[in-house]
Design a protein around this motif. Structure first.
Motif, PDB file in Angstrom:
ATOM      1  N   ASP A  70      -7.624  -0.647  -3.636  1.00 28.32           N
ATOM      2  CA  ASP A  70      -7.998   0.007  -2.385  1.00 28.32           C
ATOM      3  C   ASP A  70      -7.837   1.519  -2.493  1.00 28.32           C
ATOM      4  O   ASP A  70      -8.533   2.281  -1.802  1.00 28.32           O
ATOM      5  CB  ASP A  70      -7.135  -0.508  -1.232  1.00 28.32           C
ATOM      6  CG  ASP A  70      -7.512  -1.921  -0.810  1.00 28.32           C
ATOM      7  OD1 ASP A  70      -8.619  -2.371  -1.152  1.00 28.32           O
ATOM      8  OD2 ASP A  70      -6.686  -2.575  -0.142  1.00 28.32           O
ATOM      9  N   CYS A  71      -6.909   1.957  -3.335  1.00 27.20           N
ATOM     10  CA  CYS A  71      -6.669   3.391  -3.516  1.00 27.20           C
ATOM     11  C   CYS A  71      -7.464   3.969  -4.675  1.00 27.20           C
ATOM     12  O   CYS A  71      -7.835   5.149  -4.652  1.00 27.20           O
ATOM     13  CB  CYS A  71      -5.171   3.640  -3.746  1.00 27.20           C
ATOM     14  SG  CYS A  71      -4.099   3.133  -2.392  1.00 27.20           S
TER      15      CYS A  71
ATOM     16  N   ARG B 205       0.840  -1.215   0.000  1.00 30.85           N
ATOM     17  CA  ARG B 205       0.000   0.000   0.000  1.00 30.85           C
ATOM     18  C   ARG B 205       0.870   1.258   0.000  1.00 30.85           C
ATOM     19  O   ARG B 205       0.571   2.235  -0.707  1.00 30.85           O
ATOM     20  CB  ARG B 205      -0.913  -0.020   1.230  1.00 30.85           C
ATOM     21  CG  ARG B 205      -1.803   1.209   1.392  1.00 30.85           C
ATOM     22  CD  ARG B 205      -2.865   1.299   0.329  1.00 30.85           C
ATOM     23  NE  ARG B 205      -3.742   2.425   0.571  1.00 30.85           N
ATOM     24  CZ  ARG B 205      -4.915   2.338   1.190  1.00 30.85           C
ATOM     25  NH1 ARG B 205      -5.351   1.171   1.655  1.00 30.85           N
ATOM     26  NH2 ARG B 205      -5.668   3.402   1.359  1.00 30.85           N
TER      27      ARG B 205
ATOM     28  N   GLY C 166      -4.054  -3.716  -3.424  1.00 34.08           N
ATOM     29  CA  GLY C 166      -3.557  -2.449  -2.886  1.00 34.08           C
ATOM     30  C   GLY C 166      -3.866  -1.283  -3.803  1.00 34.08           C
ATOM     31  O   GLY C 166      -4.203  -0.186  -3.342  1.00 34.08           O
TER      32      GLY C 166
END
Length: 200
Positions: free
Chosen positions: A107-108, A55, A104
């Motif tokens: 998720d962003c 992340r 990851g």
């Protein structure tokens, strides 16, 4: 082409291109790397800490994308002078290890499109060969976050970049997201000299 990596030793003995973006090593990064490298770490802990490190690398990669100024109205009626991404970004994971970074990225960036490329080495010549490649149709007009967490000789990344360039993706629109790479002498030889536009 820009690199976003975690590498505490990369710039001590030889300066790299300004396109190489190393996440500064702090106690948190060192702790994450310690858990990941510990042979006694459980699988669940390895996954948890690896995802945290991924992340951080993804966030730094996103920081290399272009922004444009924008003004929004706050709930209290005020205005805020902010930023927003320019449209036209996508991810490409190098199968299979690169797929570990996809979540990851999602998720962003919840709606980001992700392509895949599978590269294998020939058993006799050890030359990297493309087995499968699937990209968004308009990849030539997008900025590409190329995901490959662990790099040894650099041959796989070099081949992946060549394939993207064959699909008319400008080299300066490719950002490699990487967690671990080999010592700088191999890394420099195999990557930097293949791309003169500042591939660290």
């Amino acid at each position: 082409m820009t690199f976003s990596i975690v590498n505490p030793e990369s710039q001590k003995s030889q300066p790299f291109s300004p396109n190489l973006k190393c996440i500064p090593i702090n106690d948190q990064i060192r702790e994450l790397q310690t858990v990941i490298r510990d042979k006694n770490t459980t699988r669940s802990d390895f996954v948890f800490y690896a995802e945290r490190l991924i992340r951080l690398v993804v966030e730094e990669g996103l920081n290399q994308l272009p922004f444009t100024p924008c003004t929004v109205t706050t709930p209290t009626g005020g205005t805020y002078e902010g930023l927003q991404y320019l449209k036209g970004n996508c991810g490409v994971s190098i199968v299979r290890s690169g797929e570990a970074m996809e979540q990851g990225l999602r998720d962003c960036c919840r709606s980001i499109r992700i392509g895949k490329i599978l590269i294998q080495s020939d058993e006799d010549t050890h030359e990297a060969q493309v087995v499968y490649a699937k990209f968004p149709e308009d990849v030539a007009h997008r900025r590409v976050l190329l995901m490959y967490p662990i790099m040894s000789t650099g041959n796989t990344v070099i081949k992946a970049v060549k394939v993207l360039k064959e699909h008319r993706v400008p080299e300066e629109n490719i950002i490699l997201l990487n967690l671990f790479c080999t010592p700088h002498d191999i890394f420099w030889k195999d990557i930097h000299y293949n791309y003169e536009e500042g591939t660290g």
